[in-house]
Scaffold this motif. Structure first.
Motif, PDB file in Angstrom:
ATOM      1  N   GLN A  83       0.822  -1.213   0.000  1.00 35.28           N
ATOM      2  CA  GLN A  83       0.000   0.000   0.000  1.00 35.28           C
ATOM      3  C   GLN A  83       0.856   1.264   0.000  1.00 35.28           C
ATOM      4  N   LEU A  84       2.073   1.175   0.532  1.00 37.16           N
ATOM      5  CA  LEU A  84       2.958   2.340   0.587  1.00 37.16           C
ATOM      6  C   LEU A  84       3.763   2.534  -0.703  1.00 37.16           C
ATOM      7  N   LEU A  85       3.900   1.486  -1.505  1.00 39.45           N
ATOM      8  CA  LEU A  85       4.665   1.589  -2.743  1.00 39.45           C
ATOM      9  C   LEU A  85       3.973   2.531  -3.716  1.00 39.45           C
ATOM     10  N   ARG A  86       4.772   3.393  -4.329  1.00 34.73           N
ATOM     11  CA  ARG A  86       4.244   4.361  -5.295  1.00 34.73           C
ATOM     12  C   ARG A  86       5.088   4.306  -6.567  1.00 34.73           C
ATOM     13  N   ASN A  87       4.608   4.960  -7.616  1.00 33.65           N
ATOM     14  CA  ASN A  87       5.362   4.999  -8.871  1.00 33.65           C
ATOM     15  C   ASN A  87       6.727   5.645  -8.705  1.00 33.65           C
ATOM     16  N   ASP A  88       6.846   6.562  -7.737  1.00 29.67           N
ATOM     17  CA  ASP A  88       8.110   7.263  -7.546  1.00 29.67           C
ATOM     18  C   ASP A  88       8.946   6.701  -6.393  1.00 29.67           C
ATOM     19  N   THR A  89       8.581   5.502  -5.886  1.00 27.62           N
ATOM     20  CA  THR A  89       9.382   4.866  -4.832  1.00 27.62           C
ATOM     21  C   THR A  89      10.698   4.393  -5.427  1.00 27.62           C
ATOM     22  N   ILE A  90      11.797   4.809  -4.800  1.00 32.65           N
ATOM     23  CA  ILE A  90      13.115   4.395  -5.293  1.00 32.65           C
ATOM     24  C   ILE A  90      13.849   3.485  -4.312  1.00 32.65           C
ATOM     25  N   MET A  91      13.419   3.516  -3.023  1.00 33.27           N
ATOM     26  CA  MET A  91      14.144   2.725  -2.029  1.00 33.27           C
ATOM     27  C   MET A  91      13.256   2.315  -0.865  1.00 33.27           C
ATOM     28  N   VAL A  92      13.538   1.118  -0.363  1.00 31.88           N
ATOM     29  CA  VAL A  92      12.982   0.636   0.898  1.00 31.88           C
ATOM     30  C   VAL A  92      14.187   0.285   1.767  1.00 31.88           C
ATOM     31  N   ALA A  93      14.211   0.807   2.990  1.00 26.48           N
ATOM     32  CA  ALA A  93      15.327   0.542   3.913  1.00 26.48           C
ATOM     33  C   ALA A  93      14.766  -0.010   5.223  1.00 26.48           C
ATOM     34  N   ILE A  94      15.178  -1.205   5.581  1.00 28.84           N
ATOM     35  CA  ILE A  94      14.660  -1.891   6.766  1.00 28.84           C
ATOM     36  C   ILE A  94      15.816  -2.498   7.565  1.00 28.84           C
ATOM     37  N   MET A  95      15.743  -2.383   8.886  1.00 29.88           N
ATOM     38  CA  MET A  95      16.724  -2.988   9.779  1.00 29.88           C
ATOM     39  C   MET A  95      16.389  -4.479   9.936  1.00 29.88           C
ATOM     40  N   TYR A  96      17.387  -5.338   9.737  1.00 31.88           N
ATOM     41  CA  TYR A  96      17.170  -6.783   9.820  1.00 31.88           C
ATOM     42  C   TYR A  96      16.842  -7.207  11.253  1.00 31.88           C
ATOM     43  N   VAL A  97      17.703  -6.863  12.201  1.00 27.25           N
ATOM     44  CA  VAL A  97      17.493  -7.200  13.605  1.00 27.25           C
ATOM     45  C   VAL A  97      17.558  -5.909  14.409  1.00 27.25           C
ATOM     46  N   ASN A  98      16.541  -5.665  15.214  1.00 28.25           N
ATOM     47  CA  ASN A  98      16.526  -4.461  16.036  1.00 28.25           C
ATOM     48  C   ASN A  98      17.622  -4.565  17.085  1.00 28.25           C
ATOM     49  N   ASN A  99      18.482  -3.562  17.134  1.00 29.51           N
ATOM     50  CA  ASN A  99      19.636  -3.602  18.029  1.00 29.51           C
ATOM     51  C   ASN A  99      19.285  -3.413  19.496  1.00 29.51           C
ATOM     52  N   ILE A 101      15.904  -4.496  20.971  1.00 26.74           N
ATOM     53  CA  ILE A 101      15.054  -5.564  21.519  1.00 26.74           C
ATOM     54  C   ILE A 101      15.157  -6.886  20.768  1.00 26.74           C
ATOM     55  N   GLY A 102      15.884  -6.909  19.655  1.00 25.21           N
ATOM     56  CA  GLY A 102      16.153  -8.171  18.979  1.00 25.21           C
ATOM     57  C   GLY A 102      15.111  -8.662  17.989  1.00 25.21           C
ATOM     58  N   THR A 103      14.099  -7.864  17.687  1.00 24.54           N
ATOM     59  CA  THR A 103      13.086  -8.282  16.715  1.00 24.54           C
ATOM     60  C   THR A 103      13.746  -8.523  15.359  1.00 24.54           C
ATOM     61  N   ILE A 104      13.398  -9.643  14.742  1.00 18.19           N
ATOM     62  CA  ILE A 104      13.947  -9.999  13.427  1.00 18.19           C
ATOM     63  C   ILE A 104      12.880  -9.731  12.371  1.00 18.19           C
ATOM     64  N   GLN A 105      13.214  -8.886  11.398  1.00 18.83           N
ATOM     65  CA  GLN A 105      12.258  -8.534  10.347  1.00 18.83           C
ATOM     66  C   GLN A 105      12.307  -9.562   9.212  1.00 18.83           C
ATOM     67  N   PRO A 106      11.191  -9.763   8.508  1.00 26.02           N
ATOM     68  CA  PRO A 106      11.102 -10.763   7.435  1.00 26.02           C
ATOM     69  C   PRO A 106      11.711 -10.253   6.126  1.00 26.02           C
ATOM     70  N   ILE A 107      13.014 -10.183   6.082  1.00 25.20           N
ATOM     71  CA  ILE A 107      13.720  -9.590   4.931  1.00 25.20           C
ATOM     72  C   ILE A 107      13.401 -10.326   3.637  1.00 25.20           C
ATOM     73  N   ARG A 108      13.386 -11.639   3.667  1.00 30.03           N
ATOM     74  CA  ARG A 108      13.097 -12.403   2.433  1.00 30.03           C
ATOM     75  C   ARG A 108      11.677 -12.128   1.924  1.00 30.03           C
ATOM     76  N   LYS A 109      10.718 -11.978   2.821  1.00 32.08           N
ATOM     77  CA  LYS A 109       9.342 -11.673   2.409  1.00 32.08           C
ATOM     78  C   LYS A 109       9.247 -10.280   1.803  1.00 32.08           C
ATOM     79  N   ILE A 110       9.955  -9.336   2.394  1.00 32.97           N
ATOM     80  CA  ILE A 110       9.984  -7.981   1.830  1.00 32.97           C
ATOM     81  C   ILE A 110      10.593  -8.035   0.441  1.00 32.97           C
ATOM     82  N   SER A 111      11.675  -8.780   0.315  1.00 33.00           N
ATOM     83  CA  SER A 111      12.351  -8.930  -0.972  1.00 33.00           C
ATOM     84  C   SER A 111      11.406  -9.506  -2.029  1.00 33.00           C
ATOM     85  N   GLU A 112      10.594 -10.471  -1.651  1.00 34.51           N
ATOM     86  CA  GLU A 112       9.640 -11.068  -2.604  1.00 34.51           C
ATOM     87  C   GLU A 112       8.590 -10.052  -3.058  1.00 34.51           C
ATOM     88  N   ILE A 113       8.108  -9.237  -2.147  1.00 33.97           N
ATOM     89  CA  ILE A 113       7.145  -8.188  -2.506  1.00 33.97           C
ATOM     90  C   ILE A 113       7.785  -7.216  -3.494  1.00 33.97           C
TER      91      ILE A 113
END
Length: 175
Positions: A83-99, A101-113
């Protein structure tokens, strides 16, 4: 050794003075050359200050930033990304592991999207959305093979893995 651990070519590694410089180099060094294609960047609401400071700087040059929300445990709400992606989106930047509290983000799923979105863009002869990952808190503990993750760039910090303070690296996918 670093290229081998990240699963990339040695010429795709840029050494920096630490994680903050790697983040700055990634966001600014990639956004400015892409600005004629768009000025929209997406980050999560729990990014490291190095990312937040970089996007605040970019805003002064007309870039816009949307924030991907997280739940109460700091997991990104991945369903909100398309829903946030737009025609002029050039970059998505996400932290893999929160330094903190340690939350691990789903990097591979983001990559697939992003891969699906980039296939559409290729047909329109538009550049792909660049996917940057802050892997500074992840690289010593989790597999950060850039091919498996499907990222465009990835930053690491030596001091987070018992290395020298003041040393970092940035992987940038060739091309």
């Amino acid at each position: 050794d670093i290229a081998n651990s990240l699963g990339c070519k040695t010429e795709e590694i840029i050494f920096t003075s630490g994680g903050t410089e790697a983040e700055n180099l990634a966001l600014k060094g990639i956004s400015f050359p892409l600005k004629h294609f768009g000025k929209h960047i997406i980050i999560s609401s729990v990014e490291h200050n190095a990312i937040n400071a970089s996007v605040e700087y970019l805003k002064r040059f007309g870039f816009t930033v949307d924030t991907l929300p997280v739940d109460t445990k700091c997991n990104i709400l991945i369903d909100k990304l398309p829903q946030l992606l737009r025609n002029d989106t050039i970059m998505v930047a996400i932290m893999y592991v929160n330094n903190e509290i340690g939350t691990i983000q789903p990097i591979r799923k983001i990559s697939e999207i992003l891969k699906k979105e980039n296939l559409k863009r290729r047909k329109l002869k538009k550049p792909p959305i660049h996917f940057h990952v802050d892997a500074e808190a992840a690289s010593f503990y989790i597999d950060c093979n850039v091919k498996k993750l499907g990222v465009s760039s990835l930053s690491i910090n030596a001091s987070k893995m018992y290395g020298l303070k003041g040393a970092g690296a940035l992987y940038v996918k060739k091309g």
